[in-house]
Design an enzyme around this catalytic site. Structure first.
Site, PDB file in Angstrom:
ATOM      1  N   ILE A 216      17.698  13.014 -21.721  1.00  0.00           N
ATOM      2  CA  ILE A 216      19.148  13.157 -21.780  1.00  0.00           C
ATOM      3  C   ILE A 216      19.764  12.433 -20.598  1.00  0.00           C
ATOM      4  O   ILE A 216      19.141  12.307 -19.535  1.00  0.00           O
ATOM      5  CB  ILE A 216      19.547  14.648 -21.765  1.00  0.00           C
ATOM      6  CG1 ILE A 216      21.019  14.822 -22.114  1.00  0.00           C
ATOM      7  CG2 ILE A 216      19.204  15.310 -20.437  1.00  0.00           C
ATOM      8  CD1 ILE A 216      21.412  16.267 -22.352  1.00  0.00           C
ATOM      9  N   GLY A 217      20.966  11.910 -20.773  1.00  0.00           N
ATOM     10  CA  GLY A 217      21.659  11.265 -19.672  1.00  0.00           C
ATOM     11  C   GLY A 217      22.073   9.850 -20.010  1.00  0.00           C
ATOM     12  O   GLY A 217      21.891   9.352 -21.125  1.00  0.00           O
ATOM     13  N   ALA A 218      22.619   9.167 -19.011  1.00  0.00           N
ATOM     14  CA  ALA A 218      23.199   7.845 -19.227  1.00  0.00           C
ATOM     15  C   ALA A 218      22.155   6.813 -19.629  1.00  0.00           C
ATOM     16  O   ALA A 218      22.413   5.965 -20.493  1.00  0.00           O
ATOM     17  CB  ALA A 218      23.930   7.397 -17.961  1.00  0.00           C
ATOM     18  N   ILE A 219      20.961   6.870 -19.023  1.00  0.00           N
ATOM     19  CA  ILE A 219      19.955   5.845 -19.331  1.00  0.00           C
ATOM     20  C   ILE A 219      19.419   5.993 -20.755  1.00  0.00           C
ATOM     21  O   ILE A 219      19.398   5.009 -21.512  1.00  0.00           O
ATOM     22  CB  ILE A 219      18.834   5.837 -18.284  1.00  0.00           C
ATOM     23  CG1 ILE A 219      19.395   5.304 -16.950  1.00  0.00           C
ATOM     24  CG2 ILE A 219      17.650   4.981 -18.746  1.00  0.00           C
ATOM     25  CD1 ILE A 219      18.417   5.358 -15.797  1.00  0.00           C
ATOM     26  N   GLU A 238      10.550  15.515 -26.957  1.00  0.00           N
ATOM     27  CA  GLU A 238      10.741  16.840 -26.375  1.00  0.00           C
ATOM     28  C   GLU A 238      12.113  17.395 -26.724  1.00  0.00           C
ATOM     29  O   GLU A 238      12.273  18.564 -27.040  1.00  0.00           O
ATOM     30  CB  GLU A 238      10.578  16.693 -24.865  1.00  0.00           C
ATOM     31  CG  GLU A 238      10.744  17.929 -24.050  1.00  0.00           C
ATOM     32  CD  GLU A 238      10.446  17.637 -22.589  1.00  0.00           C
ATOM     33  OE1 GLU A 238      11.307  17.958 -21.757  1.00  0.00           O
ATOM     34  OE2 GLU A 238       9.371  17.090 -22.291  1.00  0.00           O
ATOM     35  N   GLY A 336       8.012  17.307 -19.574  1.00  0.00           N
ATOM     36  CA  GLY A 336       7.102  16.639 -20.502  1.00  0.00           C
ATOM     37  C   GLY A 336       6.769  15.214 -20.138  1.00  0.00           C
ATOM     38  O   GLY A 336       6.141  14.503 -20.929  1.00  0.00           O
TER      39      GLY A 336
END
Length: 438
Positions: A216-219, A238, A336
Site C-alpha cells: 500500500i502507498g504511493a509507490i 498479502e 510478508g
C-alpha cells in the site's frame, strides 16, 4: 437452539462483552481494518476489572490506548508489527516486539507458541444460515478465532462479505456487540514525480501475464498506474488497495495465467477505501485466504511469472535491506516481505523476481535529505531481507540487480541509483570500504 436464538442470547453491550476477559489473559486483536474499535475502547475503559493483560496483534489502525504508559499498570502491548499508535511503548520499555514472518503466525497460534485467550474481531451481520463473515481480514484472524477460549465480535453491517476462508458460524462466537459504522479507509497516496519514476522503473520489469504482489502507498499505486496497457495480469498478494480495482477496470487484470487459483484475486486482508470494499463484496473473483496459504513461500513458488514489490528504509553496499527499524527503533515489522522474496526465488518457472522499491532519499522534517543507499546499515538496525535474498533494488534513478553480483559490483550499482547529491560521498566510502577504485 437455532442460530437466531444463539445470536440473540449472546448479544450484549461492549461493556458486558469485555467481562469475558480475565486477569492474566492474552487478548489478540484482529488485523488492521478488522479491529473492533468500540470493543477495544470498552476493554480499556474497564481496566479496573483486570490485572496483567497482554494485548497482541499486527497492524492496528486504532488508538492503541492499551499501549500508553498511563495504562501500563494493567496492559502490556506485545506486537508482531508496530503502528504509529503503539510503537512508542516499545521504545519506552513497557511494550514488546516479537519478530515473525507473517505466514508463520497462524502456526504459532495453533501450537501455542503465541498464546491467545480472547480474540476480538469485526464481522458482518449473520446471513440466513447463521454465518458471519470476517470480510476484511482472514490472515491470522481466522486462526485466532479457532484458538481462543472466548471470541468477542463487533457486528458491523458495513463489513463486506468476501468469499474464501471467511465464514464463522454464530455458535463459534461468545459475544456479539452491534455497532454499525463506516470501515477505516486508507486514502490513495499522492503520486509525485519521484514515485512516478519509480513506478516506471518497476513496470519495465513486469511482463504480460505476470502475477503481482504489492503493498500500500504511493509507490505500489505508481506501479499500478503504469500497467494499464498490460494484459492478463494476476493478483496473489498479502493485501490489495484501490489501485488494483482501477487496473481491473482497465482490463489489465484477469488472473487467467497465474498457474493456480486462476480467475481469482487471492489476498489475505484488505485495506483501502469504500471503493475497494464494495468491489470485493460478494465478488466471486476475490478470495480471502489465511496468511499461511497466501504468504507461504512454497505456495508463492507455484505461481507463474511472480513479481513482488516491497519497500524499505535503507540498503547497504552489500545489499542488506532494512525495512522495519530505524537504528534500534522498531517502526513496523517484517510482515510478508521475506515470505514473498523467498517465494519468488523458489519460483517453479524460474521467472519470479523480487523488487525492493524506494525513493533514493528520506526527507526529514526540517527538509534535510538522508541517503537510503548507505555503506553500512545504522547501528542497531535489524536486517529484514538478507544480502543473500536481495534481488532487484529500484529507485527513481534506475534499477540495481543484486543476484549474482559480487560485493563491489553490488555497491557500484547501488551508488549509480543513489541520489546524485550523495554519489561522490558514497564513491569515497566505497574506496574506503573495499580498498578499491569505484
Amino acid at each position: 437452539m437455532n442460530w437466531k436464538e444463539i445470536y440473540e442470547s449472546r448479544k450484549c453491550s461492549a461493556d458486558e462483552a469485555v467481562k469475558l476477559i480475565k486477569s492474566g489473559d492474552t487478548v489478540v486483536l484482529a488485523h488492521a481494518v478488522a479491529e473492533p474499535v468500540a470493543v477495544v475502547d470498552a476493554m480499556v475503559a474497564n481496566k479496573h476489572l483486570y490485572k496483567d493483560i497482554t494485548v497482541s496483534h499486527m497492524v492496528t489502525l486504532g488508538r492503541g490506548e492499551y499501549s500508553k504508559p498511563e495504562n501500563s499498570d494493567v496492559f502490556r502491548y506485545e506486537g508482531w508489527f508496530t503502528s504509529p499508535s503503539t510503537r512508542k511503548s516499545i521504545a519506552e520499555g513497557h511494550g514488546d516486539f516479537i519478530p515473525v514472518f507473517f505466514h508463520e503466525v497462524p502456526k504459532y497460534l495453533r501450537q501455542d507458541i503465541i498464546h491467545v485467550d480472547v480474540t476480538m474481531v469485526t464481522v458482518s451481520a449473520p446471513d440466513e444460515h447463521g454465518y458471519c463473515n470476517v470480510g476484511v481480514s482472514c490472515d491470522y484472524t481466522m486462526q485466532a478465532i479457532k484458538s481462543a477460549r472466548a471470541v468477542i465480535a463487533e457486528v458491523n453491517d458495513q463489513v463486506p462479505v468476501v468469499f474464501g476462508d471467511t465464514f464463522v458460524h454464530v455458535s463459534e462466537i461468545d459475544a456479539f456487540v452491534e455497532n454499525s459504522h463506516p470501515l477505516f479507509e486508507s486514502k490513495p497516496a499522492k503520486i509525485g514525480p519521484v514515485e512516478e519514476a519509480i513506478g516506471k522503473n518497476c513496470a519495465s520489469l513486469i511482463e504480460d501475464g505476470a502475477t503481482l504482489q504489492l503493498g500500500i502507498g504511493a509507490i505500489p499505486d505508481a506501479v499500478l498506474a503504469q500497467l494499464g496497457e498490460k494484459k492478463h495480469l494476476g493478483i496473489h498478494s498479502e493485501m490489495i488497495a484501490d489501485g488494483v480495482v482501477d487496473l481491473f477496470e482497465k482490463g489489465a487484470i484477469d488472473c487467467s495465467q497465474k498457474g493456480m487459483d486462476n480467475g481469482k484475486m487471492v489476498v489475505t486482508f484488505l485495506m483501502g477505501t469504500k471503493k475497494l470494499y464494495d468491489f470485493c463484496d460478494k465478488n466471486p473473483m476475490v478470495e480471502l485466504r489465511p496468511v499461511d496459504y497466501v504468504n507461504h513461500p512454497e505456495v508463492i513458488a507455484k505461481l507463474n511469472n511472480l513479481v513482488c514489490i516491497n519497500a524499505c528504509v535503507q540498503v547497504d553496499f552489500m545489499g542488506q535491506i532494512v525495512s522495519d527499524s530505524i537504528g534500534t527503533k522498531q517502526i513496523s515489522g517484517v510482515g510478508g516481505q521475506v515470505d514473498f522474496v523467498r517465494g519468488a526465488a523458489m519460483s517453479h518457472d524460474g521467472k519470479g523476481i523480487a523488487i525492493i522499491a524506494m525513493p533514493s532519499v528520506t526527507v526529514m522534517k526540517d527538509g534535510t535529505k538522508v541517503s537510503k543507499v548507505v555503506p553500512y546499515i545504522d547501528h542497531g538496525a535489524a536486517v529484514t531481507t538478507s544480502r543473500n535474498d536481495a534481488d532487484y533494488i529500484v529507485t527513481e534513478y534506475g534499477i540495481a540487480r543484486m543476484k549474482g553480483a559480487n560485493l563491489k559490483d553490488r555497491a557500484r550499482q547501488l551508488i549509480n541509483i543513489a541520489h546524485p547529491d550523495f554519489r561522490e560521498e558514497l564513491k569515497a566510502q566505497f574506496k574506503e570500504r573495499f580498498n578499491a577504485d569505484f
